[in-house]
Design an enzyme around this catalytic site. Structure first.
Site, PDB file in Angstrom:
ATOM      1  N   SER A 263       0.835  -1.198   0.000  1.00  0.00           N
ATOM      2  CA  SER A 263       0.000   0.000   0.000  1.00  0.00           C
ATOM      3  C   SER A 263       0.862   1.236   0.000  1.00  0.00           C
ATOM      4  O   SER A 263       2.016   1.206   0.438  1.00  0.00           O
ATOM      5  CB  SER A 263      -0.908   0.013   1.226  1.00  0.00           C
ATOM      6  OG  SER A 263      -0.168   0.377   2.386  1.00  0.00           O
ATOM      7  N   ASP A 264       0.294   2.339  -0.492  1.00  0.00           N
ATOM      8  CA  ASP A 264       0.907   3.620  -0.173  1.00  0.00           C
ATOM      9  C   ASP A 264       0.720   3.828   1.325  1.00  0.00           C
ATOM     10  O   ASP A 264      -0.168   3.245   1.955  1.00  0.00           O
ATOM     11  CB  ASP A 264       0.268   4.749  -0.979  1.00  0.00           C
ATOM     12  CG  ASP A 264       1.233   5.901  -1.216  1.00  0.00           C
ATOM     13  OD1 ASP A 264       2.171   6.075  -0.404  1.00  0.00           O
ATOM     14  OD2 ASP A 264       1.056   6.639  -2.197  1.00  0.00           O
ATOM     15  N   TRP A 265       1.541   4.678   1.905  1.00  0.00           N
ATOM     16  CA  TRP A 265       1.609   4.789   3.365  1.00  0.00           C
ATOM     17  C   TRP A 265       0.283   5.347   3.915  1.00  0.00           C
ATOM     18  O   TRP A 265      -0.081   6.489   3.653  1.00  0.00           O
ATOM     19  CB  TRP A 265       2.789   5.665   3.757  1.00  0.00           C
ATOM     20  CG  TRP A 265       4.063   4.908   4.008  1.00  0.00           C
ATOM     21  CD1 TRP A 265       4.864   5.020   5.107  1.00  0.00           C
ATOM     22  CD2 TRP A 265       4.696   3.930   3.169  1.00  0.00           C
ATOM     23  NE1 TRP A 265       5.943   4.172   5.004  1.00  0.00           N
ATOM     24  CE2 TRP A 265       5.870   3.484   3.825  1.00  0.00           C
ATOM     25  CE3 TRP A 265       4.379   3.365   1.943  1.00  0.00           C
ATOM     26  CZ2 TRP A 265       6.726   2.521   3.302  1.00  0.00           C
ATOM     27  CZ3 TRP A 265       5.230   2.392   1.398  1.00  0.00           C
ATOM     28  CH2 TRP A 265       6.382   1.989   2.078  1.00  0.00           C
ATOM     29  N   GLY A 266      -0.443   4.495   4.646  1.00  0.00           N
ATOM     30  CA  GLY A 266      -1.742   4.883   5.175  1.00  0.00           C
ATOM     31  C   GLY A 266      -2.871   4.708   4.189  1.00  0.00           C
ATOM     32  O   GLY A 266      -3.970   5.217   4.422  1.00  0.00           O
ATOM     33  N   GLY A 267      -2.651   3.972   3.107  1.00  0.00           N
ATOM     34  CA  GLY A 267      -3.628   3.884   2.033  1.00  0.00           C
ATOM     35  C   GLY A 267      -4.553   2.685   2.073  1.00  0.00           C
ATOM     36  O   GLY A 267      -5.244   2.427   1.090  1.00  0.00           O
TER      37      GLY A 267
END
Length: 737
Positions: A263-267
């Site tokens: 994932s993108d960070w926090g996605g």
């Protein structure tokens, strides 16, 4: 949409699908350890499996220590290896061994139009990643540049899928041949930074496959990319991190991708949806794919077989990339001569000469004093704004490059001329398009009067162009147009250098300047490269990888009214900034972004709508002159080869990028006026004549058929065009496919 004869469709679809499969010239190395992986998974506990599916530290995910499986270490940044961070924060670890080469950013690399140098770039990134103990580079960033104002336009490559795809393939091969996995990002349609954490992109399957997914497909199928990063946004109603169409149907089934998705960070936004759709690792924490996933398996909401598949996909990458022992990482200095040399060669080839009325190259026999004006002459670009940056050991500024190369022959005076939009301005939420500072302007005018030549450095910086927010305008910031006009009034001999990652409005500076160049955010050696071009030691050979519009209202996303969107009470800010500041990334509001222009991105739109532009896609001048002649198109089993003669008719050694476009005037389906289908960079000595050949692949002539959900090749007449830019194509010949 008009269709071709139904019997022909089946035949053509088979041919085209086979052709694209044949283009996968790099067989995957990820499937070389299947028996070992089966044994490992059988020996793992459920808890160990779950531990692999989320972040361990800010830039690592867990291995299986008792089975000898190392953690996976991620290297942030597609244009340089980010400094080491504290394990669970965004604070620097303050090491002295974690510097790196600042490579020219994505748009600069794309301006080289060179697959050879994209390969060297990827290899250089890998060499430094390995010295730093990293297994996977979070790059290349290959989203299509839909809007010139995009906060990450400088990271991305191009508005054209073929140019983006070919460079992505080369970068991926360079990195992975050297032993480091890539992580293609941001999959998919992350084409704006404003509201990226909750915008829902609506687009047709055809436009999505032909334009926005094509670079990803090429890097997966033709370069065996081992990793992808899911984007923050939604696509057609589903978050990218749990989008079954993107992660399962397209990526794993259609493209045959056996690797891992992070994932993108926090996605990540769900547990069951994310893991069943194909998400492997939630980064950087474990909110959804930690205890919540373990509970879901025990409750029967997720089968352990799904968990096993996700673990196997991670292990394929882990066993393909040799781990670096932690005690061996960050022991040797990074940013060494070989990588700096690669950065220099890329920077040299990226600089685009937009205009030249005889001021360039600079002749020290005639020019004895130069006024260098503009803060961008001394501003470093390795760091700034939000997101990835590089703690580089070296960044030669333009002023330093000029002083070193010409300082012994020419008197060089520097004055700032304007005050750049900086971090303090961003914190005060000021508009970067400010009025000129009249005290600084007066000093600049005084210096300009006394000089034989002005070199004016305008453009943006890394605070203006930044992850997390898009520019509101392409107007030059800090009152730079006002400064340019004042300088030209007292000294018409002015060269303007635009330092930016994407297009800016150059209408004013172009009018008052005798020469105009684009030099990008050009890396550790960018100042040296620019000085060499200005002095004539290197002939400029960069070509624009995106169209530079005359005004923002001409850009398709703006012209169709689909960007920018308006949001009420948007007080949460950007999703990534919220993560860094420990704020919630949950959004109650959803925002629709209809891509009304569909596949008419960039030059396709301007051609179809007959809209005049400032500088077209593929454009770039040289100190040399080139002549194209003798075109001949020869059909082959792979498509056709375009043969022609390229002659350097000048007395200057130089490089040229020959470009091949095709038109389908008799097509039964909608197509752009022309599309890029091949290119080649070539060096020619003064007066040299070369026989050129550019291959146009059958796979790149296909269109996506939405009904059949596959690539199809429509037979018929094709007009082949050859030249030095999208608006200068002197050669053409018809052929049949």
């Amino acid at each position: 949409m008009k269709t071709i004869h139904i019997k022909a469709i089946a035949i053509i679809a088979t041919l085209c699908t086979a052709t694209i499969a044949m283009a996968q010239s790099y067989p995957t190395r990820l499937l070389s350890h299947e028996a070992q992986i089966e044994t490992i998974v059988k020996d793992m506990t459920l808890e160990e499996k779950i531990a692999m599916l989320h972040g361990k530290n800010m830039f690592s995910s867990a291995g299986i220590p008792r089975l000898g499986i190392a953690d996976i270490e991620y290297a942030d940044g597609p244009f340089g290896i980010r400094e080491e961070m504290e394990p669970h924060s965004w604070n620097s670890a303050h090491l002295t061994t974690d510097s790196a080469t600042f490579f020219p950013t994505g748009s600069a690399l794309a301006a080289t139009w060179s697959t050879d140098w994209a390969y060297a770039y990827g290899r250089g990134m890998s060499r430094e990643a390995r010295l730093r103990g990293k297994d996977m580079i979070l790059g290349p960033a290959i989203n299509i540049q839909r809007i010139p104002t995009g906060g990450r336009t400088y990271e991305y490559l191009s508005e054209d899928p073929l140019l983006s795809g070919m460079l992505s393939v080369a970068y991926t091969r360079g990195a992975q041949d050297d032993g480091t996995a890539v992580c293609l990002k941001h999959y998919a349609l992350n084409n704006q930074e404003n509201y990226r954490g909750f915008v829902d992109v609506r687009i047709s399957d055809r436009a999505m496959h032909e334009v926005y997914l094509r670079p990803f497909e090429m890097a997966v199928r033709e370069a065996d990319a081992w990793g992808l990063m899911a984007a923050y946004n939604k696509v057609n109603g589903r978050w990218c991190s749990e989008n079954e169409q993107l992660l399962t149907t397209i990526l794993r089934k259609q493209w045959g991708f056996p690797g891992m998705v992070i994932s993108d960070w926090g996605g990540v936004h769900s547990t069951v949806g994310a893991v069943t759709a194909g998400m492997n690792v939630e980064m950087p924490g474990s909110r959804y794919m930690g205890q919540a996933l373990l509970d879901s398996v025990k409750a029967g909401k997720v089968s352990e077989e799904v968990i096993n598949e996700r673990v196997k996909e991670i292990l394929r990458v882990r066993l393909t990339v040799a781990p670096i022992a932690k005690e061996q990482a960050n022991r040797q200095p990074v940013g060494n001569p070989e990588e700096m040399a690669t950065a220099l060669e890329v920077a040299r080839r990226s600089i685009v000469l937009l205009k030249n009325n005889g001021l360039l190259p600079i002749n020290p026999q005639r020019v004895k004093s130069i006024a260098v004006i503009g803060e961008n002459a001394v501003t470093t670009m390795a760091l700034g704004g939000v997101g990835a940056g590089v703690k580089t050991r070296c960044e030669i500024t333009p002023l330093e490059g000029l002083q070193k190369l010409l300082g012994g022959q020419v008197r060089i005076t520097y004055v700032p001329g304007y005050k750049s939009y900086g971090r303090e301005s961003r914190n005060q939420r000021l508009d970067p398009v400010q009025q000129a500072d009249h005290q600084l302007l007066a000093q600049a005018v005084k210096a300009a009067k006394r000089a034989d030549l002005i070199i004016y450095f305008a453009g943006d910086n890394r605070e203006v162009e930044t992850e997390g927010s898009d520019r509101k305008t392409i107007t030059l910031p800090s009152g730079q147009d006002e400064v340019a006009k004042a300088l030209a009034k007292v000294n018409p001999r002015m060269i303007t250098v635009i330092v930016s990652g994407g297009p800016v409005d150059v209408s004013t500076v172009s009018e008052v300047s005798g020469a105009l160049l684009a030099s990008w955010f050009n890396g550790s050696m960018g100042g040296q490269a620019l000085a060499e071009v200005l002095a004539g030691e290197v002939s400029p050979s960069g070509k624009l990888p995106m169209t530079w519009p005359r005004k923002l209202e001409d850009v398709p996303a703006y012209a169709t009214g689909t960007y920018p969107q308006e949001v009420k009470n948007n007080n949460q800010g950007d999703i990534f900034v919220g993560l860094v500041n420990n704020q919630s990334n949950q959004r109650s509001q959803q925002l629709i972004a209809p891509y009304a222009e569909e596949g008419m991105v960039g030059y396709r739109w301007y051609d179809s709508k007959n809209v005049d532009v400032a500088y077209p896609f593929g454009y770039g001048l040289s100190y040399a002159q080139f002549e194209y002649s003798d075109i001949k198109v020869v059909p082959t089993a792979e498509g056709f080869d375009v043969h022609f003669v390229l002659t350097n008719t000048s007395s200057v050694d130089a490089e040229e990028v020959a470009q091949v476009y095709v038109s389908r005037p008799q097509s039964h389906i909608w197509r752009p006026i022309k599309e890029l289908k091949g290119f080649k960079r070539v060096a020619l000595k003064a007066g040299e004549r070369k026989n050129m050949s550019v291959t146009v692949r059958r796979a790149d002539l296909c269109h996506w058929d939405e009904a059949a959900q596959t690539w199809m090749l429509e037979p018929g007449k094709i007009v082949v065009h050859v030249g030095g830019s999208s608006n200068q194509l002197p050669l053409h010949q018809e052929t049949e496919i």
